[in-house]
Design a protein around this motif. Structure first.
Motif, mmCIF file in Angstrom:
data_model
loop_
_atom_site.group_PDB
_atom_site.id
_atom_site.type_symbol
_atom_site.label_atom_id
_atom_site.label_comp_id
_atom_site.label_asym_id
_atom_site.label_seq_id
_atom_site.Cartn_x
_atom_site.Cartn_y
_atom_site.Cartn_z
ATOM 1 N N ASP A 126 0.828 -1.216 0.000
ATOM 2 C CA ASP A 126 0.000 0.000 0.000
ATOM 3 C C ASP A 126 0.858 1.259 0.000
ATOM 4 O OD1 ASP A 126 -2.241 -1.577 0.011
ATOM 5 O OD2 ASP A 126 -2.619 -1.384 2.165
ATOM 6 N N GLN A 127 2.069 1.167 0.550
ATOM 7 C CA GLN A 127 2.982 2.304 0.555
ATOM 8 C C GLN A 127 3.754 2.436 -0.755
ATOM 9 O OE1 GLN A 127 5.459 2.598 4.198
ATOM 10 N NE2 GLN A 127 4.098 1.070 5.084
ATOM 11 N N GLY A 128 3.521 1.491 -1.674
ATOM 12 C CA GLY A 128 4.210 1.542 -2.953
ATOM 13 C C GLY A 128 5.581 0.895 -2.936
ATOM 14 N N LEU A 129 5.912 0.163 -1.864
ATOM 15 C CA LEU A 129 7.237 -0.441 -1.737
ATOM 16 C C LEU A 129 7.320 -1.844 -2.328
ATOM 17 C CD1 LEU A 129 8.051 0.724 1.896
ATOM 18 C CD2 LEU A 129 9.099 1.553 -0.201
ATOM 19 N N LEU A 130 6.187 -2.509 -2.467
ATOM 20 C CA LEU A 130 6.169 -3.854 -3.035
ATOM 21 C C LEU A 130 5.296 -3.876 -4.280
ATOM 22 C CD1 LEU A 130 5.690 -6.127 0.140
ATOM 23 C CD2 LEU A 130 7.817 -5.267 -0.854
ATOM 24 N N PRO A 131 5.690 -4.632 -5.304
ATOM 25 C CA PRO A 131 4.871 -4.703 -6.524
ATOM 26 C C PRO A 131 3.597 -5.513 -6.345
ATOM 27 C CG PRO A 131 6.758 -6.172 -6.700
ATOM 28 C CD PRO A 131 6.954 -5.377 -5.438
ATOM 29 N N ALA A 132 3.570 -6.381 -5.331
ATOM 30 C CA ALA A 132 2.388 -7.215 -5.100
ATOM 31 C C ALA A 132 2.254 -7.504 -3.619
ATOM 32 C CB ALA A 132 2.487 -8.522 -5.889
ATOM 33 N N ARG A 133 1.052 -7.889 -3.212
ATOM 34 C CA ARG A 133 0.805 -8.213 -1.807
ATOM 35 C C ARG A 133 1.081 -9.688 -1.566
ATOM 36 N NH1 ARG A 133 -4.835 -5.201 -0.075
ATOM 37 N NH2 ARG A 133 -4.253 -3.076 -0.704
ATOM 38 N N ASP A 134 2.322 -10.071 -1.583
ATOM 39 C CA ASP A 134 2.646 -11.482 -1.358
ATOM 40 C C ASP A 134 4.021 -11.623 -0.731
ATOM 41 O OD1 ASP A 134 4.511 -11.162 -3.455
ATOM 42 O OD2 ASP A 134 3.052 -11.833 -4.937
ATOM 43 N N LEU A 135 4.280 -12.831 -0.243
ATOM 44 C CA LEU A 135 5.527 -13.095 0.466
ATOM 45 C C LEU A 135 6.733 -13.007 -0.461
ATOM 46 C CD1 LEU A 135 6.766 -13.897 3.170
ATOM 47 C CD2 LEU A 135 6.478 -16.302 2.505
ATOM 48 N N ALA A 136 6.572 -13.399 -1.724
ATOM 49 C CA ALA A 136 7.692 -13.350 -2.668
ATOM 50 C C ALA A 136 8.190 -11.917 -2.840
ATOM 51 C CB ALA A 136 7.272 -13.934 -4.014
ATOM 52 N N SER A 137 7.265 -10.968 -2.936
ATOM 53 C CA SER A 137 7.659 -9.564 -3.072
ATOM 54 C C SER A 137 8.359 -9.075 -1.810
ATOM 55 C CB SER A 137 6.422 -8.710 -3.355
ATOM 56 O OG SER A 137 5.811 -9.074 -4.569
ATOM 57 N N LEU A 138 7.881 -9.525 -0.646
ATOM 58 C CA LEU A 138 8.516 -9.141 0.615
ATOM 59 C C LEU A 138 9.939 -9.694 0.678
ATOM 60 C CD1 LEU A 138 8.072 -7.724 3.355
ATOM 61 C CD2 LEU A 138 7.326 -9.932 4.262
ATOM 62 N N ALA A 139 10.120 -10.941 0.223
ATOM 63 C CA ALA A 139 11.449 -11.555 0.218
ATOM 64 C C ALA A 139 12.398 -10.794 -0.711
ATOM 65 C CB ALA A 139 11.341 -13.020 -0.193
ATOM 66 N N ALA A 140 11.901 -10.395 -1.879
ATOM 67 C CA ALA A 140 12.734 -9.633 -2.816
ATOM 68 C C ALA A 140 13.124 -8.285 -2.223
ATOM 69 C CB ALA A 140 11.992 -9.452 -4.136
ATOM 70 N N PHE A 141 12.194 -7.673 -1.522
ATOM 71 C CA PHE A 141 12.452 -6.398 -0.850
ATOM 72 C C PHE A 141 13.558 -6.563 0.185
ATOM 73 C CE2 PHE A 141 11.599 -3.387 2.593
ATOM 74 C CZ PHE A 141 11.441 -2.190 1.916
ATOM 75 N N ALA A 142 13.466 -7.630 0.969
ATOM 76 C CA ALA A 142 14.461 -7.881 2.008
ATOM 77 C C ALA A 142 15.827 -8.160 1.399
ATOM 78 C CB ALA A 142 14.017 -9.046 2.887
ATOM 79 N N ARG A 143 15.875 -8.964 0.324
ATOM 80 C CA ARG A 143 17.143 -9.312 -0.321
ATOM 81 C C ARG A 143 17.817 -8.090 -0.941
ATOM 82 N NH1 ARG A 143 19.998 -14.067 -0.079
ATOM 83 N NH2 ARG A 143 20.490 -13.937 -2.287
#
Length: 438
Positions: A273-290
């Motif tokens: 919702d803040q525009g930091l992830l391309p999708a609402r899923d765990l894969a996007s969160l993992a890519a963000f963290a990496r």
């Protein structure tokens, strides 16, 4: 139908002021080192330097733009910014009471501390007689100065609102008009044992919320660290690891893991919702963290040391006021050194919360022994407001010199305005500013 000061047709999104906190969209590309920030980036105004604005961009950080390189993200913000600026320009001369507040008034300022001002203004008589709702607040573009309309200020003081009572009793309070002097003369009418709740218990409750927010922030960091080390972790894997360290109570271990799983889902939904992830899923969160982008996350406002030290100060103020029957808002001695250390971040949050909880018995003892009246003097406050209203009307009728008489700014005129797209909401102009200070 909505009654507005004016419609939207005259507003230029490239010209209206952008107060601090306004959400904006960038109109130009910007190159930061090897990184290109494309136009259309979303951010929030956090500072200003002359004709330029500092914008906290989602996932990037603070970037400086010229005013014409930004547009408000939402039409409603254009409307709000225009109203806020117009009210400030028109009614600032009608301020009757003003004070420097915050750290500079409490004796807790350092060389780089902001100078914050707060006060009270009176509405010229013609502003109170039409259909258009007049503003109840005046706020500067950078947010460093704010003023309440007389009635709003008195009602807040009757509720023992900390911001309002401190305005009335701080040593820097100065009347700008005879009306301001009347308010200061009557300030004792607003003091009661309700300070116990509005200052002391309120601060303790906020510190508990701060503690919870701190734990959630720590959980966010843990989850991102885990994913940075092992992006193949499943939602169940992360939930088990998080449940093992979470202090939240749950009937069973399965319930604890379910709570942890919901937290992880809320985390990637929020970042999307803040525009930091391309999708609402765990894969996007993992890519963000990496990608190591967690360092760009803005610290929650509640977790800043400035908030914690002010809450402790409120508890100490409540104790002194209840116990002594009077208050000096300038902090001195050992308490001053402690608050400065908390403000500087030298104290961990857990230690600050322990200090606040240790002050609770003293707060309770002060409540039981206080000689303050149980309720404010409402009839005296009512008489004060009537006296002020009558004086404003007298100056208008007599065309007395000054901003409340013959030099008053023109009153707003209500016009038909369909407002933003969508169903009519039947509001009068200024309704979106009706938020009392906490």
């Amino acid at each position: 139908m909505e009654l507005r000061l004016r419609g939207l047709t005259h507003l230029d999104p490239l010209a209206v002021p952008l107060p601090h906190g306004t959400e904006v969209t960038t109109r130009v590309d910007r190159v930061l080192g090897e990184r290109r920030v494309p136009q259309g980036a979303i951010g929030r105004v956090v500072g200003s330097a002359g004709a330029e604005l500092d914008v906290m961009l989602v996932g990037v950080g603070v970037v400086r733009y010229r005013r014409d390189e930004l547009v408000p993200r939402k039409t409603g913000q254009v409307r709000h910014a225009e109203r806020r600026s117009a009210a400030w320009d028109a009614l600032l001369p009608a301020v009757v009471l003003e004070a420097v507040v915050g750290s500079r008034a409490w004796g807790l300022a350092h060389e780089g501390s902001d100078t914050d001002r707060r006060g009270v203004f009176a509405l010229p008589f013609p502003w109170t007689t039409g259909l258009a709702e007049p503003p109840r607040d005046l706020v500067s573009a950078d947010g460093s100065a704010s003023y309440w309309e007389v009635e709003k200020a008195l009602r807040q003081a009757l509720r023992a609102d900390p911001n309002t009572l401190e305005l009335l009793f701080v040593h820097t309070a100065e009347p700008r008009d005879e009306i301001g002097a009347w308010i200061l003369e009557a300030r004792d009418a607003f003091v009661s044992s309700a300070i116990y709740g509005s200052f002391g218990r309120y601060a303790l409750s906020q510190l508990k919320r701060l503690s919870q927010a701190h734990r959630l922030a720590e959980h966010r960091e843990r989850v991102l660290d885990w994913l940075a080390d092992d992006p193949a972790l499943s939602l169940d894997d992360i939930a088990r690891k998080l449940a093992a360290i979470s202090p939240r109570a749950a009937p069973t271990e399965a319930d604890r893991e379910l709570q942890a799983k919901e937290y992880v889902k809320q985390l990637y939904r929020s970042l999307h919702d803040q525009g930091l992830l391309p999708a609402r899923d765990l894969a996007s969160l993992a890519a963000f963290a990496r990608a190591g982008r967690s360092a760009s996350l803005d610290t929650a406002r509640d977790l800043r040391p400035k908030n914690a030290y002010n809450l402790v100060r409120l508890i100490a103020t409540a104790i002194r006021w209840l116990r002594d029957g009077e208050v000096d808002l300038v902090v001195q001695g050992e308490l001053r050194e402690t608050l400065l250390a908390i403000k500087a971040g030298a104290w961990p949050l857990d230690r600050t919360i322990e200090l606040a909880e240790a002050m609770t018995p003293e707060l309770e003892a002060a409540r039981l022994a206080t000689k303050l009246p149980p309720h404010p003097d409402v009839p005296r406050a009512d008489a004060l407001l009537r006296r002020i209203r009558e004086e404003v009307a007298r100056r208008h009728v007599a065309a007395a010199p000054g901003p409340l008489g013959k030099d008053a700014p023109p009153a707003p005129v209500a016009v038909w305005d369909d407002g933003d797209a969508g169903p009519a909401r039947g509001r009068a102009a200024g309704d979106d500013e009706r938020k009392d200070e906490a």
